[in-house]
Design a protein around this motif. Structure first.
Motif, PDB file in Angstrom:
ATOM      1  N   TYR A  97       0.762  -1.267  -0.075  1.00  0.00           N
ATOM      2  CA  TYR A  97       0.034   0.029  -0.151  1.00  0.00           C
ATOM      3  C   TYR A  97       0.842   1.150  -0.074  1.00  0.00           C
ATOM      4  CZ  TYR A  97      -3.875   3.129   0.880  1.00  0.00           C
ATOM      5  OH  TYR A  97      -4.936   4.071   0.959  1.00  0.00           O
ATOM      6  N   GLN A  98       0.495   2.084  -0.940  1.00  0.00           N
ATOM      7  CA  GLN A  98       1.355   3.516  -1.101  1.00  0.00           C
ATOM      8  C   GLN A  98       0.661   4.476  -0.528  1.00  0.00           C
ATOM      9  OE1 GLN A  98       1.885   4.325  -5.344  1.00  0.00           O
ATOM     10  NE2 GLN A  98       0.203   2.832  -5.851  1.00  0.00           N
ATOM     11  N   PHE A  99      -0.480   4.783   0.040  1.00  0.00           N
ATOM     12  CA  PHE A  99      -1.143   5.903   0.283  1.00  0.00           C
ATOM     13  C   PHE A  99      -1.314   6.116   1.972  1.00  0.00           C
ATOM     14  CE2 PHE A  99      -2.703   4.900  -3.982  1.00  0.00           C
ATOM     15  CZ  PHE A  99      -2.134   6.019  -4.764  1.00  0.00           C
ATOM     16  N   LEU A 100      -0.453   5.441   2.590  1.00  0.00           N
ATOM     17  CA  LEU A 100      -0.435   5.369   3.875  1.00  0.00           C
ATOM     18  C   LEU A 100       0.351   6.826   4.138  1.00  0.00           C
ATOM     19  CD1 LEU A 100      -1.270   4.646   6.799  1.00  0.00           C
ATOM     20  CD2 LEU A 100       0.866   3.108   6.803  1.00  0.00           C
ATOM     21  N   THR A 101      -0.207   7.987   4.900  1.00  0.00           N
ATOM     22  CA  THR A 101       0.342   9.309   5.053  1.00  0.00           C
ATOM     23  C   THR A 101       0.775   9.559   6.674  1.00  0.00           C
ATOM     24  OG1 THR A 101      -1.673  10.364   5.285  1.00  0.00           O
ATOM     25  CG2 THR A 101      -0.486  10.203   3.275  1.00  0.00           C
ATOM     26  N   HIS A 102       0.100   8.893   7.550  1.00  0.00           N
ATOM     27  CA  HIS A 102       0.229   9.058   9.039  1.00  0.00           C
ATOM     28  C   HIS A 102       0.148   7.948   9.642  1.00  0.00           C
ATOM     29  CE1 HIS A 102      -0.737  12.947   7.758  1.00  0.00           C
ATOM     30  NE2 HIS A 102      -0.111  13.553   8.953  1.00  0.00           N
ATOM     31  N   PHE A 103       1.206   7.275  10.435  1.00  0.00           N
ATOM     32  CA  PHE A 103       0.812   5.958  11.157  1.00  0.00           C
ATOM     33  C   PHE A 103       1.406   6.044  12.508  1.00  0.00           C
ATOM     34  CE2 PHE A 103       2.511   1.544  12.067  1.00  0.00           C
ATOM     35  CZ  PHE A 103       1.306   1.173  12.087  1.00  0.00           C
ATOM     36  N   HIS A 104       0.435   5.761  13.434  1.00  0.00           N
ATOM     37  CA  HIS A 104       0.917   5.974  14.800  1.00  0.00           C
ATOM     38  C   HIS A 104       0.228   4.799  15.517  1.00  0.00           C
ATOM     39  CE1 HIS A 104      -0.552   8.284  18.650  1.00  0.00           C
ATOM     40  NE2 HIS A 104       0.434   7.434  18.985  1.00  0.00           N
ATOM     41  N   SER A 108       2.052  -0.709  22.226  1.00  0.00           N
ATOM     42  CA  SER A 108       2.030  -1.946  21.168  1.00  0.00           C
ATOM     43  C   SER A 108       3.536  -2.704  21.593  1.00  0.00           C
ATOM     44  CB  SER A 108       1.977  -1.570  19.749  1.00  0.00           C
ATOM     45  OG  SER A 108       0.557  -1.235  19.815  1.00  0.00           O
ATOM     46  N   ARG A 109       3.671  -3.749  21.378  1.00  0.00           N
ATOM     47  CA  ARG A 109       4.955  -4.476  21.216  1.00  0.00           C
ATOM     48  C   ARG A 109       5.265  -4.545  19.730  1.00  0.00           C
ATOM     49  NH1 ARG A 109       7.002  -9.094  19.571  1.00  0.00           N
ATOM     50  NH2 ARG A 109       5.104  -9.710  19.188  1.00  0.00           N
ATOM     51  N   ILE A 110       6.377  -3.834  19.358  1.00  0.00           N
ATOM     52  CA  ILE A 110       6.850  -3.568  18.082  1.00  0.00           C
ATOM     53  C   ILE A 110       7.992  -4.533  17.630  1.00  0.00           C
ATOM     54  CG2 ILE A 110       7.538  -1.762  16.152  1.00  0.00           C
ATOM     55  CD1 ILE A 110       6.360   0.433  18.021  1.00  0.00           C
ATOM     56  N   LEU A 131       5.329   9.621  11.480  1.00  0.00           N
ATOM     57  CA  LEU A 131       5.330   8.360  12.192  1.00  0.00           C
ATOM     58  C   LEU A 131       5.518   8.383  13.760  1.00  0.00           C
ATOM     59  CD1 LEU A 131       5.526   4.954  12.001  1.00  0.00           C
ATOM     60  CD2 LEU A 131       8.034   5.260  11.510  1.00  0.00           C
ATOM     61  N   GLU A 132       4.637   7.708  14.520  1.00  0.00           N
ATOM     62  CA  GLU A 132       4.785   7.878  15.872  1.00  0.00           C
ATOM     63  C   GLU A 132       4.412   6.545  16.601  1.00  0.00           C
ATOM     64  OE1 GLU A 132       2.730  10.713  19.587  1.00  0.00           O
ATOM     65  OE2 GLU A 132       2.206  11.099  17.324  1.00  0.00           O
ATOM     66  N   PHE A 133       5.398   6.057  17.416  1.00  0.00           N
ATOM     67  CA  PHE A 133       5.255   5.056  18.363  1.00  0.00           C
ATOM     68  C   PHE A 133       5.137   5.845  19.703  1.00  0.00           C
ATOM     69  CE2 PHE A 133       8.762   2.682  15.718  1.00  0.00           C
ATOM     70  CZ  PHE A 133       7.500   2.590  14.672  1.00  0.00           C
ATOM     71  N   SER A 134       3.931   5.546  20.555  1.00  0.00           N
ATOM     72  CA  SER A 134       3.736   6.133  21.800  1.00  0.00           C
ATOM     73  C   SER A 134       3.544   4.894  23.028  1.00  0.00           C
ATOM     74  CB  SER A 134       2.617   7.173  21.780  1.00  0.00           C
ATOM     75  OG  SER A 134       1.610   6.421  21.415  1.00  0.00           O
ATOM     76  N   GLN A 135       4.505   5.025  23.953  1.00  0.00           N
ATOM     77  CA  GLN A 135       4.432   3.886  24.826  1.00  0.00           C
ATOM     78  C   GLN A 135       4.303   2.872  24.517  1.00  0.00           C
ATOM     79  OE1 GLN A 135       3.940   5.056  28.398  1.00  0.00           O
ATOM     80  NE2 GLN A 135       4.974   7.145  27.315  1.00  0.00           N
ATOM     81  N   CYS A 136       5.324   2.461  23.617  1.00  0.00           N
ATOM     82  CA  CYS A 136       5.356   1.200  22.778  1.00  0.00           C
ATOM     83  C   CYS A 136       6.793   0.357  23.461  1.00  0.00           C
ATOM     84  CB  CYS A 136       5.716   1.319  21.613  1.00  0.00           C
ATOM     85  SG  CYS A 136       4.060   1.917  20.786  1.00  0.00           S
ATOM     86  N   ASN A 137       6.733  -0.986  23.229  1.00  0.00           N
ATOM     87  CA  ASN A 137       8.209  -1.455  23.594  1.00  0.00           C
ATOM     88  C   ASN A 137       8.628  -2.002  22.293  1.00  0.00           C
ATOM     89  OD1 ASN A 137       9.880  -3.194  24.509  1.00  0.00           O
ATOM     90  ND2 ASN A 137       8.245  -4.917  25.176  1.00  0.00           N
ATOM     91  N   PHE A 138      10.042  -1.581  21.920  1.00  0.00           N
ATOM     92  CA  PHE A 138      10.786  -1.728  20.744  1.00  0.00           C
ATOM     93  C   PHE A 138      12.210  -1.767  21.129  1.00  0.00           C
ATOM     94  CE2 PHE A 138       9.406   2.566  20.950  1.00  0.00           C
ATOM     95  CZ  PHE A 138      11.053   3.354  21.180  1.00  0.00           C
ATOM     96  N   ASN A 139      12.884  -2.314  20.068  1.00  0.00           N
ATOM     97  CA  ASN A 139      14.487  -2.427  20.247  1.00  0.00           C
ATOM     98  C   ASN A 139      15.024  -0.920  19.695  1.00  0.00           C
ATOM     99  OD1 ASN A 139      17.277  -2.695  19.193  1.00  0.00           O
ATOM    100  ND2 ASN A 139      17.103  -4.653  20.321  1.00  0.00           N
ATOM    101  N   GLU A 140      15.642  -0.283  20.621  1.00  0.00           N
ATOM    102  CA  GLU A 140      16.101   1.187  20.298  1.00  0.00           C
ATOM    103  C   GLU A 140      16.928   1.035  19.017  1.00  0.00           C
ATOM    104  OE1 GLU A 140      17.633   3.474  23.455  1.00  0.00           O
ATOM    105  OE2 GLU A 140      15.838   2.944  24.830  1.00  0.00           O
ATOM    106  N   SER A 157       8.243  13.606  10.258  1.00  0.00           N
ATOM    107  CA  SER A 157       8.209  13.485  11.634  1.00  0.00           C
ATOM    108  C   SER A 157       8.398  12.187  12.217  1.00  0.00           C
ATOM    109  CB  SER A 157       6.867  14.374  11.946  1.00  0.00           C
ATOM    110  OG  SER A 157       6.821  14.064  13.412  1.00  0.00           O
ATOM    111  N   PHE A 158       9.085  11.886  13.072  1.00  0.00           N
ATOM    112  CA  PHE A 158       9.172  10.592  13.843  1.00  0.00           C
ATOM    113  C   PHE A 158       9.327  10.833  15.435  1.00  0.00           C
ATOM    114  CE2 PHE A 158      11.964   6.659  15.214  1.00  0.00           C
ATOM    115  CZ  PHE A 158      10.700   5.938  15.312  1.00  0.00           C
ATOM    116  N   ILE A 159       8.244  10.417  15.925  1.00  0.00           N
ATOM    117  CA  ILE A 159       8.139  10.882  17.412  1.00  0.00           C
ATOM    118  C   ILE A 159       7.937   9.055  18.209  1.00  0.00           C
ATOM    119  CG2 ILE A 159       6.897  11.479  19.184  1.00  0.00           C
ATOM    120  CD1 ILE A 159       5.421  13.753  17.225  1.00  0.00           C
TER     121      ILE A 159
END
Length: 201
Positions: A97-104, A108-110, A131-140, A157-159
């Motif tokens: 898919y090529q039209f995703l503009t904002h993803f939050h 979540s565990r990413i 792109l935003e990951f809020s209060q997520c579990n991921f490898n830095e 923007s990446f938060i």
């Protein structure tokens, strides 16, 4: 048919539309609206839970075939009982898919696979600007390529923020007493949480 250009399904709406009380007829009408509407250019989907895992799959399939939607904003949380299967659906969706503009993603565990699919989507389609990951579990270390994409201006923007770690338990000492009748005295022993044992009289 209804001439709708913008459609927003947010958290308050999701409490009705994604709940078990939301009837099959109403869900079918929403799918039909998206399938038949030729003027819809932007879709915003924001929900924290899915009571029906098939709904997200349906949305993804409709979006891949829809001709007029050019902006898709998605905010979800992969925390419910469908999280593993929905992550697989999301990865497959991002590949094509090529039209995703904002993803939050929130709470979540990413997985590394999901992060890589996001990197590939951004590099291949250049459509995700926020792109935003809020209060997520991921490898830095895993998100370093995303930070680099932002630094290079490819990702606007990446938060990100991690889930707070649970406080460590303080050393707890377990104290036990036992009697030595022959000497008519009391001896004691305690053991800390690392297994060291101490004693005395």
């Amino acid at each position: 048919s209804q001439q709708i250009r913008y459609l927003k399904l947010n958290n308050s709406l999701s409490q009705i539309e994604f709940s078990y009380q939301f009837s099959i007829v109403q869900k079918a009408r929403l799918r039909l609206l998206m399938q038949t509407n030729k003027t819809l250019v932007e879709l915003i989907l924001s929900t924290q839970r899915f009571s029906n895992e098939v709904f997200l799959e349906d949305i993804f399939q409709i979006l891949q075939k829809h001709n007029s939607i050019k902006q898709f904003r998605l905010h979800i949380s992969l925390t419910d009982k469908y999280s593993d299967r929905n992550e697989v659906r999301l990865i497959n969706f991002l590949e094509k898919y090529q039209f995703l503009t904002h993803f939050h993603l929130s709470n979540s565990r990413i997985s590394p696979k999901l992060i890589q699919s996001l990197i590939d989507n951004i590099q291949n389609y250049r459509s995700i600007i926020h792109l935003e990951f809020s209060q997520c579990n991921f490898n830095e270390d895993g998100i370093r390529p995303l930070i680099l994409l932002e630094n290079n201006g490819i990702l606007f923007s990446f938060i990100y923020s991690k889930q707070p770690q649970k406080p460590r338990r303080q050393n707890q000492k377990q104290v036990s007493f036992f009697y030595v009748p022959r000497q008519n005295i009391v001896a004691f022993a305690f053991q800390d949480d690392v297994g060291a044992t101490f004693g005395g009289f």
